[in-house]
Write a protein that holds these residues in place. Structure first.
Motif, PDB file in Angstrom:
ATOM      1  N   GLU A 174      -0.912 -16.095 -10.474  1.00  0.00           N
ATOM      2  CA  GLU A 174      -2.020 -16.774 -11.005  1.00  0.00           C
ATOM      3  C   GLU A 174      -2.056 -17.795 -11.958  1.00  0.00           C
ATOM      4  O   GLU A 174      -3.526 -17.776 -12.592  1.00  0.00           O
ATOM      5  CB  GLU A 174      -3.190 -15.471 -10.684  1.00  0.00           C
ATOM      6  N   TRP A 175      -1.032 -18.034 -12.597  1.00  0.00           N
ATOM      7  CA  TRP A 175      -0.577 -18.882 -13.795  1.00  0.00           C
ATOM      8  C   TRP A 175      -1.469 -20.188 -13.543  1.00  0.00           C
ATOM      9  O   TRP A 175      -0.892 -20.578 -12.686  1.00  0.00           O
ATOM     10  CB  TRP A 175       0.758 -18.565 -14.184  1.00  0.00           C
ATOM     11  N   LYS A 176      -2.224 -20.758 -14.956  1.00  0.00           N
ATOM     12  CA  LYS A 176      -2.910 -21.509 -14.758  1.00  0.00           C
ATOM     13  C   LYS A 176      -1.753 -22.218 -14.879  1.00  0.00           C
ATOM     14  O   LYS A 176      -1.575 -22.324 -16.510  1.00  0.00           O
ATOM     15  CB  LYS A 176      -3.969 -21.807 -15.273  1.00  0.00           C
ATOM     16  N   LYS A 177      -1.905 -24.067 -15.329  1.00  0.00           N
ATOM     17  CA  LYS A 177      -1.093 -24.517 -15.580  1.00  0.00           C
ATOM     18  C   LYS A 177      -2.535 -25.204 -17.141  1.00  0.00           C
ATOM     19  O   LYS A 177      -3.264 -25.626 -16.666  1.00  0.00           O
ATOM     20  CB  LYS A 177      -1.183 -26.315 -15.177  1.00  0.00           C
ATOM     21  N   ALA A 194       6.311 -25.095 -19.244  1.00  0.00           N
ATOM     22  CA  ALA A 194       7.940 -24.346 -19.348  1.00  0.00           C
ATOM     23  C   ALA A 194       8.279 -23.014 -19.891  1.00  0.00           C
ATOM     24  O   ALA A 194       8.899 -22.010 -18.890  1.00  0.00           O
ATOM     25  CB  ALA A 194       8.096 -25.632 -20.727  1.00  0.00           C
ATOM     26  N   VAL A 195       7.178 -22.496 -20.451  1.00  0.00           N
ATOM     27  CA  VAL A 195       7.265 -20.875 -20.358  1.00  0.00           C
ATOM     28  C   VAL A 195       7.032 -20.340 -19.537  1.00  0.00           C
ATOM     29  O   VAL A 195       7.534 -19.403 -19.171  1.00  0.00           O
ATOM     30  CB  VAL A 195       6.234 -20.425 -22.443  1.00  0.00           C
ATOM     31  N   LEU A 196       5.976 -20.914 -18.847  1.00  0.00           N
ATOM     32  CA  LEU A 196       5.466 -19.712 -17.673  1.00  0.00           C
ATOM     33  C   LEU A 196       6.039 -20.186 -17.073  1.00  0.00           C
ATOM     34  O   LEU A 196       6.380 -19.089 -16.488  1.00  0.00           O
ATOM     35  CB  LEU A 196       3.779 -20.284 -17.613  1.00  0.00           C
ATOM     36  N   ARG A 219      12.558 -17.375 -26.577  1.00  0.00           N
ATOM     37  CA  ARG A 219      12.763 -18.927 -27.608  1.00  0.00           C
ATOM     38  C   ARG A 219      13.303 -19.677 -26.227  1.00  0.00           C
ATOM     39  O   ARG A 219      14.144 -19.637 -25.658  1.00  0.00           O
ATOM     40  CB  ARG A 219      13.958 -18.520 -28.010  1.00  0.00           C
ATOM     41  N   LYS A 220      13.151 -21.270 -27.179  1.00  0.00           N
ATOM     42  CA  LYS A 220      13.430 -22.859 -26.792  1.00  0.00           C
ATOM     43  C   LYS A 220      15.386 -22.812 -26.890  1.00  0.00           C
ATOM     44  O   LYS A 220      15.809 -22.802 -27.963  1.00  0.00           O
ATOM     45  CB  LYS A 220      12.588 -23.823 -26.200  1.00  0.00           C
ATOM     46  N   GLY A 235      16.795 -26.547 -23.339  1.00  0.00           N
ATOM     47  CA  GLY A 235      15.683 -26.561 -22.721  1.00  0.00           C
ATOM     48  C   GLY A 235      14.789 -25.510 -21.694  1.00  0.00           C
ATOM     49  O   GLY A 235      13.784 -25.984 -21.647  1.00  0.00           O
ATOM     50  N   VAL A 236      15.566 -24.679 -21.870  1.00  0.00           N
ATOM     51  CA  VAL A 236      14.729 -23.641 -21.582  1.00  0.00           C
ATOM     52  C   VAL A 236      14.573 -22.637 -21.867  1.00  0.00           C
ATOM     53  O   VAL A 236      15.445 -22.233 -23.170  1.00  0.00           O
ATOM     54  CB  VAL A 236      16.665 -22.656 -20.420  1.00  0.00           C
TER      55      VAL A 236
END
Length: 219
Positions: free
Chosen positions: A75-78, A86-88, A196-197, A201-202
């Motif tokens: 249910e995580w919203k944009k 990107a974290v989500l 951590r990025k 980019g992950v």
């Protein structure tokens, strides 16, 4: 599942060993007293459920496939913020990758290691190993909600979210038996993660802690 960071505590139940997990793959080492997701041992044959793959897999990322009876409701919203979204996304992939490792009985699966390092990876390895030792995996629906993302300086982020394990259970691999447990306040877990990025980019989870029965996660 990321399923579920975490420790499982063994409970003697007649002739069958049942497990309790504190939270899906966290590095929190305080065991729970109530059964939640996954574990148990016995021995006969379970028909493998058809795998369900993630909708799309960007180049260079592992393909995540879990049994068809392992489902999720995120249910995580944009947020509209590229980094937060990107974290989500990467946290979601890590959660699914842990359940994939459990289903494939591989404590050192490349998929979850792609999305985690440090104590988070070590916690997930220990969590997955418990399922392997007891010939069990997860089944059912797990819901994720009440998320909060904060981007920090230096390419790091803090992520807080809730997990609803009320419809997720442990499944014995060799018998196909599902350990359906009653819903309690401890079926709801809060997680706090540090990500951590990396150079690719992950957003890699480096630390993840959890607490069962949090008032913030109760329905």
């Amino acid at each position: 599942m990321n399923r579920r960071p975490t420790l499982l505590a063994a409970l003697a139940l007649t002739a069958t060993a049942a497990l309790t997990l504190t939270a899906c793959g966290s590095d929190d080492d305080s065991p729970s007293k109530d059964s939640d997701k996954i574990a148990g041992a016995d021995t006969r044959g379970e028909k493998p459920a058809s795998p369900t793959a993630s909708a799309s897999t960007p180049a260079g990322r592992p393909k995540i496939e879990v049994p068809s009876d392992v489902t999720y409701k995120f249910e995580w919203k944009k947020t509209g913020d590229p980094d937060k979204d990107a974290v989500l996304n990467d946290a979601e992939q890590r959660i699914k990758a842990v359940d994939m490792a459990i289903a494939e009985q591989d404590p050192l699966h490349d998929a979850y290691l792609f999305y985690s390092e440090g104590t988070a990876a070590a916690g997930s390895q220990k969590y997955i190993q418990e399922f392997v030792d007891h010939k069990a995996r997860t089944t059912g629906l797990t819901r994720y909600y009440n998320e909060s993302v904060t981007i920090k300086d230096g390419g790091t982020a803090a992520l807080l979210y809730c997990e609803d394990q009320s419809k997720a259970f442990n499944k014995f691999l060799e018998t196909g038996k599902t350990d359906v447990t009653p819903v309690t306040k401890d079926s709801y877990v809060i997680y706090a993660g540090t990500l951590r990025k990396n150079k690719s980019g992950v957003w890699v989870t480096e630390r993840l802690t959890s607490q069962r029965g949090s008032a913030k996660c109760q329905p």
